[in-house]
Motif scaffolding. Sequence first.
Motif, PDB file in Angstrom:
ATOM      1  N   LYS A 104     -25.094 -14.690  22.699  1.00 26.68           N
ATOM      2  CA  LYS A 104     -24.891 -13.257  23.021  1.00 26.68           C
ATOM      3  C   LYS A 104     -23.396 -12.728  22.504  1.00 26.68           C
ATOM      4  O   LYS A 104     -23.401 -11.526  22.579  1.00 26.68           O
ATOM      5  CB  LYS A 104     -25.565 -12.597  23.769  1.00 26.68           C
ATOM      6  CG  LYS A 104     -27.081 -12.654  23.922  1.00 26.68           C
ATOM      7  CD  LYS A 104     -27.644 -11.780  25.356  1.00 26.68           C
ATOM      8  CE  LYS A 104     -29.284 -11.974  25.297  1.00 26.68           C
ATOM      9  NZ  LYS A 104     -29.908 -11.275  26.566  1.00 26.68           N
ATOM     10  N   LEU A 105     -22.631 -13.647  22.566  1.00 23.43           N
ATOM     11  CA  LEU A 105     -21.313 -13.301  22.467  1.00 23.43           C
ATOM     12  C   LEU A 105     -21.167 -12.836  21.024  1.00 23.43           C
ATOM     13  O   LEU A 105     -21.628 -13.069  19.995  1.00 23.43           O
ATOM     14  CB  LEU A 105     -20.367 -14.663  22.563  1.00 23.43           C
ATOM     15  CG  LEU A 105     -20.362 -15.135  23.909  1.00 23.43           C
ATOM     16  CD1 LEU A 105     -19.538 -16.429  24.030  1.00 23.43           C
ATOM     17  CD2 LEU A 105     -19.967 -14.360  24.967  1.00 23.43           C
ATOM     18  N   ASP A 106     -20.158 -11.647  20.989  1.00 27.65           N
ATOM     19  CA  ASP A 106     -19.975 -11.132  19.721  1.00 27.65           C
ATOM     20  C   ASP A 106     -19.207 -11.852  18.387  1.00 27.65           C
ATOM     21  O   ASP A 106     -19.496 -11.618  17.339  1.00 27.65           O
ATOM     22  CB  ASP A 106     -19.062  -9.786  19.802  1.00 27.65           C
ATOM     23  CG  ASP A 106     -20.204  -8.639  20.503  1.00 27.65           C
ATOM     24  OD1 ASP A 106     -21.342  -8.825  20.595  1.00 27.65           O
ATOM     25  OD2 ASP A 106     -19.512  -7.956  21.348  1.00 27.65           O
ATOM     26  N   ASP A 107     -18.648 -12.704  18.953  1.00 24.46           N
ATOM     27  CA  ASP A 107     -17.670 -13.484  18.013  1.00 24.46           C
ATOM     28  C   ASP A 107     -18.298 -14.877  17.536  1.00 24.46           C
ATOM     29  O   ASP A 107     -17.508 -15.844  17.153  1.00 24.46           O
ATOM     30  CB  ASP A 107     -16.344 -13.603  18.549  1.00 24.46           C
ATOM     31  CG  ASP A 107     -16.327 -14.208  19.930  1.00 24.46           C
ATOM     32  OD1 ASP A 107     -17.274 -14.652  20.431  1.00 24.46           O
ATOM     33  OD2 ASP A 107     -14.988 -14.647  20.348  1.00 24.46           O
ATOM     34  N   VAL A 108     -19.682 -15.241  17.980  1.00 24.65           N
ATOM     35  CA  VAL A 108     -20.217 -16.295  17.289  1.00 24.65           C
ATOM     36  C   VAL A 108     -20.396 -16.395  16.033  1.00 24.65           C
ATOM     37  O   VAL A 108     -20.863 -15.409  15.297  1.00 24.65           O
ATOM     38  CB  VAL A 108     -21.493 -16.468  18.154  1.00 24.65           C
ATOM     39  CG1 VAL A 108     -22.426 -17.816  17.579  1.00 24.65           C
ATOM     40  CG2 VAL A 108     -21.358 -16.703  19.587  1.00 24.65           C
ATOM     41  N   LYS A 109     -19.952 -17.446  15.189  1.00 32.57           N
ATOM     42  CA  LYS A 109     -19.938 -17.578  13.622  1.00 32.57           C
ATOM     43  C   LYS A 109     -21.047 -18.118  13.342  1.00 32.57           C
ATOM     44  O   LYS A 109     -21.550 -19.188  13.984  1.00 32.57           O
ATOM     45  CB  LYS A 109     -18.703 -17.964  13.245  1.00 32.57           C
ATOM     46  CG  LYS A 109     -17.353 -16.960  13.612  1.00 32.57           C
ATOM     47  CD  LYS A 109     -16.138 -17.759  13.347  1.00 32.57           C
ATOM     48  CE  LYS A 109     -14.795 -16.671  13.671  1.00 32.57           C
ATOM     49  NZ  LYS A 109     -14.956 -16.130  14.908  1.00 32.57           N
ATOM     50  N   LEU A 110     -21.399 -18.047  11.997  1.00 28.98           N
ATOM     51  CA  LEU A 110     -22.628 -18.761  11.427  1.00 28.98           C
ATOM     52  C   LEU A 110     -22.160 -20.060  11.315  1.00 28.98           C
ATOM     53  O   LEU A 110     -23.180 -21.025  11.757  1.00 28.98           O
ATOM     54  CB  LEU A 110     -22.908 -18.352  10.043  1.00 28.98           C
ATOM     55  CG  LEU A 110     -23.754 -18.990   9.133  1.00 28.98           C
ATOM     56  CD1 LEU A 110     -25.134 -18.568  10.038  1.00 28.98           C
ATOM     57  CD2 LEU A 110     -24.047 -18.396   7.887  1.00 28.98           C
ATOM     58  N   GLU A 111     -21.096 -20.538  11.053  1.00 29.99           N
ATOM     59  CA  GLU A 111     -20.620 -22.065  11.191  1.00 29.99           C
ATOM     60  C   GLU A 111     -20.898 -22.879  12.631  1.00 29.99           C
ATOM     61  O   GLU A 111     -21.447 -23.796  12.491  1.00 29.99           O
ATOM     62  CB  GLU A 111     -19.251 -22.359  10.608  1.00 29.99           C
ATOM     63  CG  GLU A 111     -19.063 -23.984  10.374  1.00 29.99           C
ATOM     64  CD  GLU A 111     -20.033 -24.715   9.652  1.00 29.99           C
ATOM     65  OE1 GLU A 111     -20.316 -25.869   9.934  1.00 29.99           O
ATOM     66  OE2 GLU A 111     -20.557 -24.064   8.526  1.00 29.99           O
ATOM     67  N   GLU A 112     -20.403 -21.826  13.391  1.00 30.75           N
ATOM     68  CA  GLU A 112     -20.651 -22.585  14.716  1.00 30.75           C
ATOM     69  C   GLU A 112     -22.102 -22.743  15.093  1.00 30.75           C
ATOM     70  O   GLU A 112     -22.554 -23.516  15.846  1.00 30.75           O
ATOM     71  CB  GLU A 112     -19.965 -21.465  15.933  1.00 30.75           C
ATOM     72  CG  GLU A 112     -18.716 -21.486  15.799  1.00 30.75           C
ATOM     73  CD  GLU A 112     -17.980 -20.306  16.565  1.00 30.75           C
ATOM     74  OE1 GLU A 112     -16.791 -20.706  17.343  1.00 30.75           O
ATOM     75  OE2 GLU A 112     -18.321 -19.427  16.846  1.00 30.75           O
ATOM     76  N   LEU A 113     -23.094 -21.524  14.610  1.00 31.57           N
ATOM     77  CA  LEU A 113     -24.568 -21.894  14.970  1.00 31.57           C
ATOM     78  C   LEU A 113     -25.085 -23.213  14.145  1.00 31.57           C
ATOM     79  O   LEU A 113     -25.999 -23.595  14.853  1.00 31.57           O
ATOM     80  CB  LEU A 113     -25.222 -20.466  14.531  1.00 31.57           C
ATOM     81  CG  LEU A 113     -24.853 -19.282  15.237  1.00 31.57           C
ATOM     82  CD1 LEU A 113     -25.654 -18.141  14.450  1.00 31.57           C
ATOM     83  CD2 LEU A 113     -25.507 -19.335  16.832  1.00 31.57           C
ATOM     84  N   ARG A 114     -24.785 -23.458  13.056  1.00 33.01           N
ATOM     85  CA  ARG A 114     -25.208 -24.585  12.296  1.00 33.01           C
ATOM     86  C   ARG A 114     -24.607 -25.884  13.368  1.00 33.01           C
ATOM     87  O   ARG A 114     -25.481 -26.733  13.451  1.00 33.01           O
ATOM     88  CB  ARG A 114     -24.460 -24.799  10.822  1.00 33.01           C
ATOM     89  CG  ARG A 114     -24.765 -23.686  10.005  1.00 33.01           C
ATOM     90  CD  ARG A 114     -24.422 -23.653   8.417  1.00 33.01           C
ATOM     91  NE  ARG A 114     -24.889 -22.517   7.498  1.00 33.01           N
ATOM     92  CZ  ARG A 114     -24.232 -21.950   6.937  1.00 33.01           C
ATOM     93  NH1 ARG A 114     -22.936 -21.815   7.117  1.00 33.01           N
ATOM     94  NH2 ARG A 114     -24.863 -20.968   6.188  1.00 33.01           N
ATOM     95  N   LYS A 115     -23.530 -25.879  13.770  1.00 34.05           N
ATOM     96  CA  LYS A 115     -22.973 -26.839  14.406  1.00 34.05           C
ATOM     97  C   LYS A 115     -23.912 -26.931  15.752  1.00 34.05           C
ATOM     98  O   LYS A 115     -24.215 -28.227  16.048  1.00 34.05           O
ATOM     99  CB  LYS A 115     -21.546 -26.943  14.846  1.00 34.05           C
ATOM    100  CG  LYS A 115     -20.400 -27.051  13.817  1.00 34.05           C
ATOM    101  CD  LYS A 115     -18.684 -27.097  14.065  1.00 34.05           C
ATOM    102  CE  LYS A 115     -18.244 -27.013  12.821  1.00 34.05           C
ATOM    103  NZ  LYS A 115     -16.902 -26.934  13.405  1.00 34.05           N
ATOM    104  N   ILE A 116     -23.984 -25.941  16.422  1.00 37.83           N
ATOM    105  CA  ILE A 116     -25.038 -25.974  17.371  1.00 37.83           C
ATOM    106  C   ILE A 116     -26.401 -26.654  17.129  1.00 37.83           C
ATOM    107  O   ILE A 116     -27.005 -27.501  17.879  1.00 37.83           O
ATOM    108  CB  ILE A 116     -25.148 -24.695  18.322  1.00 37.83           C
ATOM    109  CG1 ILE A 116     -23.714 -24.128  18.914  1.00 37.83           C
ATOM    110  CG2 ILE A 116     -26.064 -24.492  19.426  1.00 37.83           C
ATOM    111  CD1 ILE A 116     -23.585 -22.868  19.237  1.00 37.83           C
ATOM    112  N   LYS A 117     -26.945 -26.027  16.227  1.00 33.21           N
ATOM    113  CA  LYS A 117     -28.304 -26.535  15.711  1.00 33.21           C
ATOM    114  C   LYS A 117     -28.257 -28.090  15.460  1.00 33.21           C
ATOM    115  O   LYS A 117     -29.118 -28.657  15.761  1.00 33.21           O
ATOM    116  CB  LYS A 117     -28.558 -25.877  14.338  1.00 33.21           C
ATOM    117  CG  LYS A 117     -29.999 -25.966  13.903  1.00 33.21           C
ATOM    118  CD  LYS A 117     -30.415 -25.306  12.744  1.00 33.21           C
ATOM    119  CE  LYS A 117     -31.664 -25.516  12.147  1.00 33.21           C
ATOM    120  NZ  LYS A 117     -32.110 -24.921  10.966  1.00 33.21           N
TER     121      LYS A 117
END
Length: 132
Positions: A104-117
């Motif tokens: 829910k943090l506003d500054d989460v980036k798409l690339e970070e989401l890919r890494k988390i996935k």
Amino acid sequence: MATRNKLTPVEWEIMEAIWGLKSACTVRDVLDSAFPNGEKAYTTVQTIMNTLEKKGLLRRKKTGLVNFYRPARTRDHMIKAEMSSLLSRVFDGSVPELANSLLKLDDVKLEELRKIKKLIEDKERELRGENR
């Protein structure tokens, strides 16, 4: 995690410098590494390092007139302990709640989401006993 092992922000700075030095170090070594522009006084760093020793997080060995310090805990150990404490205190032990809060943090980036996935997929494989 015992309160005596909890690190304050400045203690984290000192420990990060010590872990980064990768060998026994002096107060001067830590001062030069963590605060190269004189942001802290020698005696301040010395006091903090003595506190860390009392907490059992540093080991001290005196050679001649000089004290040399080594970490008693690894960085990974301290991160795991801090995260476990946060998870317990703030999220009632719920990993999904912690993850939801981070996402829910506003500054989460798409690339970070890919890494988390990818991290989640790797952990799923590990828990199923699969090798890559």
